[in-house]
Design a protein around this motif. Structure first.
Motif, PDB file in Angstrom:
ATOM      1  N   VAL A  80       0.831  -1.205   0.000  1.00 17.49           N
ATOM      2  CA  VAL A  80       0.000   0.000   0.000  1.00 17.49           C
ATOM      3  C   VAL A  80       0.867   1.256   0.000  1.00 17.49           C
ATOM      4  O   VAL A  80       0.577   2.247  -0.691  1.00 17.49           O
ATOM      5  N   VAL A  81       1.961   1.219   0.784  1.00 18.23           N
ATOM      6  CA  VAL A  81       2.872   2.362   0.814  1.00 18.23           C
ATOM      7  C   VAL A  81       3.476   2.597  -0.575  1.00 18.23           C
ATOM      8  O   VAL A  81       3.598   3.740  -1.042  1.00 18.23           O
ATOM      9  N   THR A  82       3.864   1.512  -1.249  1.00 17.65           N
ATOM     10  CA  THR A  82       4.419   1.643  -2.597  1.00 17.65           C
ATOM     11  C   THR A  82       3.389   2.220  -3.562  1.00 17.65           C
ATOM     12  O   THR A  82       3.711   3.088  -4.400  1.00 17.65           O
ATOM     13  N   LEU A  83       2.148   1.745  -3.441  1.00 15.23           N
ATOM     14  CA  LEU A  83       1.086   2.273  -4.303  1.00 15.23           C
ATOM     15  C   LEU A  83       0.898   3.770  -4.070  1.00 15.23           C
ATOM     16  O   LEU A  83       0.732   4.551  -5.029  1.00 15.23           O
ATOM     17  N   THR A 133      10.645   3.415  -4.538  1.00 11.57           N
ATOM     18  CA  THR A 133       9.524   4.282  -4.931  1.00 11.57           C
ATOM     19  C   THR A 133       9.327   5.417  -3.934  1.00 11.57           C
ATOM     20  O   THR A 133       9.028   6.558  -4.331  1.00 11.57           O
ATOM     21  N   GLY A 134       9.520   5.128  -2.647  1.00  8.93           N
ATOM     22  CA  GLY A 134       9.386   6.187  -1.650  1.00  8.93           C
ATOM     23  C   GLY A 134      10.453   7.246  -1.802  1.00  8.93           C
ATOM     24  O   GLY A 134      10.175   8.454  -1.672  1.00  8.93           O
ATOM     25  N   SER A 135      11.686   6.836  -2.087  1.00  6.36           N
ATOM     26  CA  SER A 135      12.772   7.802  -2.275  1.00  6.36           C
ATOM     27  C   SER A 135      12.542   8.635  -3.534  1.00  6.36           C
ATOM     28  O   SER A 135      12.842   9.836  -3.564  1.00  6.36           O
ATOM     29  N   ALA A 136      11.987   8.004  -4.575  1.00 10.22           N
ATOM     30  CA  ALA A 136      11.717   8.745  -5.804  1.00 10.22           C
ATOM     31  C   ALA A 136      10.590   9.747  -5.617  1.00 10.22           C
ATOM     32  O   ALA A 136      10.619  10.856  -6.180  1.00 10.22           O
TER      33      ALA A 136
END
Length: 382
Positions: A80-83, A133-136
């Motif tokens: 979910v975090v990645t989404l 994905t979070g860093s991006a």
């Protein structure tokens, strides 16, 4: 080689089943839930407030299942975090979430602590995707991205350390149990077999003389009663030592001083002669116990298997650096006084070897069987 290492890692089983839920998880959720609700209501800069609040509450409640589902919970939460990170990248919106969701760093720990090798591999891949994905979505420089990776994967490293330590402790306990089982098997064989053999021999003798000499039969019954009582007492000590809720017996082990009583318990068919020479004082308890048990087992086997034996000689000599035990019988030449498939030779060899000594057994030069054990006085194990 690398392929074999990967296959070996993936084949690692799960850690021993943890408690389904422990009070620490409940306490953690009880603290985080009100905090997340207050943050979601009072904080002004929360994008997509209802969605962020639902995500935070769901992630916190999921911590209750992190022990029993070490892969499923982090897969769902970090999925979910990645989404959310992907949505932020596409729509140029700020990342969705509350600061309280930082508690999900417990999930990498749970993954490595209780997951199987395959689950750990899949879970770490999911964590890596979430990190990228979070860093991006919220890129503030390479240094911060690296720091975020260390922050996310450090709990996994900690979980691996705790798992390794716990597994090592369990293996040590299992090895200790195996050693105790071996010791118990040896003690039961050496002690109970000796007394039961004496009981059987006395019972046979009493049955033979019962019709012609009732007093001899009564004497045999008295010996049987004494041997049975001694066997029960020794078995109670062994069983008491095995019970975890009872204190271990503090009775000293039997040693060289108890050999005379051992010899008297055999009787006169065959006759057992004991000779003690040299310095036998101040022996280590383990050495004295080994001398007693090896002599006991040797006498028992001679009584059982030495055909037409009339005499068993037991000699214990205390020398300067060692104690020498010799047991000989005068049974028929070439007769097999020992059962090579039994545990007697194994047990006596182990006793002598563990104390740094030597053990030999075989047919005598003229007749019968000879046993010789040499034990260092200090009882220093190899």
């Amino acid at each position: 080689m690398l392929r074999n290492a990967v296959q070996s890692f993936l084949a690692v089983p799960r850690a021993p089943d943890p408690p389904r839920r422990v009070w620490r998880d409940w306490a953690l959720v009880a603290v985080l839930l009100p905090t997340a609700v207050l943050e979601g209501v009072l904080r002004e800069d929360v994008p997509w407030r209802p969605v962020a609040l639902v995500l935070a509450v769901g992630s916190i409640l999921a911590l209750l299942w992190r022990r029993t589902h070490p892969l499923t919970v982090p897969a769902v939460v970090f999925g979910v975090v990645t989404l959310g990170s992907v949505v932020s990248l596409i729509s140029d919106l700020p990342p969705i979430g509350l600061n309280t969701m930082v508690a999900v760093i417990l999930l990498p720990y749970s993954l490595v602590r209780w997951g199987s090798g395959r689950e750990i591999g899949i879970g770490l891949l999911i964590l890596l995707i979430a990190l990228v994905t979070g860093s991006a979505a919220e890129y503030n420089g390479l240094g911060e991205a690296i720091a975020g990776g260390v922050f996310l994967f450090f709990p996994a490293t900690l979980g691996h350390g705790v798992r390794y330590w716990t597994t090592s402790r369990l293996q040590e306990r299992e090895e200790m149990r195996l050693r105790e089982r071996e010791l118990l098997a040896r003690e039961l064989h050496d002690t109970v077999a000796h007394h039961v053999s004496a009981i059987a021999i006395r019972a046979q003798a009493g049955r033979v003389v019962a019709a012609t000499d009732p007093s001899a039969a009564v004497d045999a019954l008295l010996v049987i009663e004494a041997e049975a009582s001694r066997t029960l007492a020794e078995m109670r000590v062994m069983v008491g030592n095995l019970r975890e809720d009872e204190a271990a017996s503090m009775a000293p082990p039997q040693g060289v001083a108890d050999l005379e009583r051992l010899v008297r318990s055999v009787g006169d068919r065959p006759r057992v002669e004991l000779e003690l020479t040299g310095d036998l004082a101040d022996l280590q308890p383990a050495v004295g116990a080994a001398v007693y048990r090896i002599a006991q087992e040797s006498i028992t086997n001679a009584v059982r298997h030495a055909r037409h034996a009339t005499r068993i000689d037991v000699r214990v000599a205390g020398e300067e650096h060692c104690v020498r035990l010799t047991v000989r019988d005068d049974g028929d030449a070439g007769a097999s006084a020992w059962n090579s498939s039994g545990y007697g030779l194994v047990g006596m060899t182990e006793r002598a070897t563990l104390l740094g000594g030597s053990f030999e057994a075989g047919p005598g030069p003229d007749r019968g069987w000879t046993v010789e054990a040499v034990l260092p006085r200090s009882g220093a194990a190899r």
